[in-house]
Design a protein around this motif. Structure first.
Motif, PDB file in Angstrom:
ATOM      1  N   CYS A  13       0.834  -1.212   0.000  1.00 55.58           N
ATOM      2  CA  CYS A  13       0.000   0.000   0.000  1.00 55.58           C
ATOM      3  C   CYS A  13       0.862   1.252   0.000  1.00 55.58           C
ATOM      4  CB  CYS A  13      -0.951   0.003   1.200  1.00 55.58           C
ATOM      5  SG  CYS A  13      -2.276  -1.202   1.095  1.00 55.58           S
ATOM      6  N   GLU A  14       1.901   1.274   0.835  1.00 51.04           N
ATOM      7  CA  GLU A  14       2.788   2.443   0.893  1.00 51.04           C
ATOM      8  C   GLU A  14       3.479   2.671  -0.451  1.00 51.04           C
ATOM      9  OE1 GLU A  14       5.385   1.539   4.170  1.00 51.04           O
ATOM     10  OE2 GLU A  14       3.838   2.037   5.668  1.00 51.04           O
ATOM     11  N   TYR A  48       2.441   1.627  -3.481  1.00 51.13           N
ATOM     12  CA  TYR A  48       1.449   2.056  -4.465  1.00 51.13           C
ATOM     13  C   TYR A  48       1.042   3.501  -4.229  1.00 51.13           C
ATOM     14  CZ  TYR A  48      -2.826   2.341  -7.192  1.00 51.13           C
ATOM     15  OH  TYR A  48      -3.792   2.732  -8.082  1.00 51.13           O
ATOM     16  N   ASN A  49       0.758   3.844  -2.981  1.00 52.39           N
ATOM     17  CA  ASN A  49       0.311   5.199  -2.658  1.00 52.39           C
ATOM     18  C   ASN A  49       1.405   6.221  -2.940  1.00 52.39           C
ATOM     19  OD1 ASN A  49      -2.173   4.193  -1.900  1.00 52.39           O
ATOM     20  ND2 ASN A  49      -1.703   4.162   0.273  1.00 52.39           N
ATOM     21  N   GLY A 103       1.565   7.952  -6.612  1.00 55.90           N
ATOM     22  CA  GLY A 103       0.677   9.047  -6.995  1.00 55.90           C
ATOM     23  C   GLY A 103      -0.469   8.642  -7.905  1.00 55.90           C
ATOM     24  N   GLY A 124      -3.207   7.053  -7.086  1.00 56.65           N
ATOM     25  CA  GLY A 124      -4.433   6.811  -6.333  1.00 56.65           C
ATOM     26  C   GLY A 124      -4.073   6.397  -4.926  1.00 56.65           C
ATOM     27  N   ARG A 125      -5.079   6.022  -4.165  1.00 55.10           N
ATOM     28  CA  ARG A 125      -4.839   5.642  -2.775  1.00 55.10           C
ATOM     29  C   ARG A 125      -5.467   4.282  -2.502  1.00 55.10           C
ATOM     30  NH1 ARG A 125      -1.489   7.847   0.046  1.00 55.10           N
ATOM     31  NH2 ARG A 125      -2.470   7.347   1.999  1.00 55.10           N
ATOM     32  N   LEU A 177      -6.399   2.065   0.720  1.00 52.39           N
ATOM     33  CA  LEU A 177      -6.539   2.156   2.158  1.00 52.39           C
ATOM     34  C   LEU A 177      -5.922   0.931   2.814  1.00 52.39           C
ATOM     35  CD1 LEU A 177     -10.204   3.492   2.300  1.00 52.39           C
ATOM     36  CD2 LEU A 177      -8.077   4.798   2.419  1.00 52.39           C
ATOM     37  N   LYS A 178      -5.917   0.904   4.107  1.00 57.17           N
ATOM     38  CA  LYS A 178      -5.338  -0.203   4.865  1.00 57.17           C
ATOM     39  C   LYS A 178      -5.964  -1.540   4.453  1.00 57.17           C
ATOM     40  CE  LYS A 178      -4.596  -1.736   9.610  1.00 57.17           C
ATOM     41  NZ  LYS A 178      -4.820  -1.453  11.012  1.00 57.17           N
TER      42      LYS A 178
END
Length: 141
Positions: A69-70, A72-73, A76, A78-79, A81-82
């Motif tokens: 996740c970190e 990928y986020n 830039g 998209g996001r 979530l956990k």
């Protein structure tokens, strides 16, 4: 450390499709062979082992998911979530319920001794799902 399941329903055989079984066989074939195959409570052949040759636990997967996740986020694009193994479990249950799996079958697969846990805690539905169900019923599917 051995810990007993919360209920008797926690010990069960879970059916799988031939495709899933083949995926597991490929994982085992590609897995780096440990110096000594771990045996825990008489069970061996764990799919995923950590760097020390011990079966991976939820904490390992939470770390991997967090890293993914970190990464990928940070790109830039998209996001995300956990994500945790437990969130995956909730998602699986909701998707199977949305696919009209028999609730008692889903209860068995999830290992819940009480159907209300399956239906009220693990399945997550809202307006979109209600709308789809109304349209499905109206179309006679």
């Amino acid at each position: 450390r051995k810990s007993a399941p919360k209920t008797n329903s926690g010990v069960r055989q879970v059916p799988m499709t031939p495709v899933v079984a083949e995926c597991f066989r490929r994982i085992m074939k590609a897995r780096i062979k440990p110096k000594a195959e771990p045996v825990i409570d008489g069970y061996a052949g764990f799919l995923f082992l950590d760097k020390d040759g011990c079966p991976m636990v939820a904490m390992h997967w939470e770390k991997y998911f967090r890293h993914i996740c970190e990464k990928y986020n940070g790109k830039g694009g998209g996001r995300i979530l956990k994500v945790t193994p437990h969130i995956c479990r909730h998602t699986y249950c909701s998707k199977m319920a949305a696919s009209h799996m028999n609730p008692k079958t889903l209860q068995y697969i999830m290992g819940h001794s009480d159907i209300s846990v399956t239906l009220n805690t693990y399945t997550h539905f809202g307006f979109e799902e209600a709308s789809q169900e109304i349209h499905r019923l109206a179309s006679g599917e």
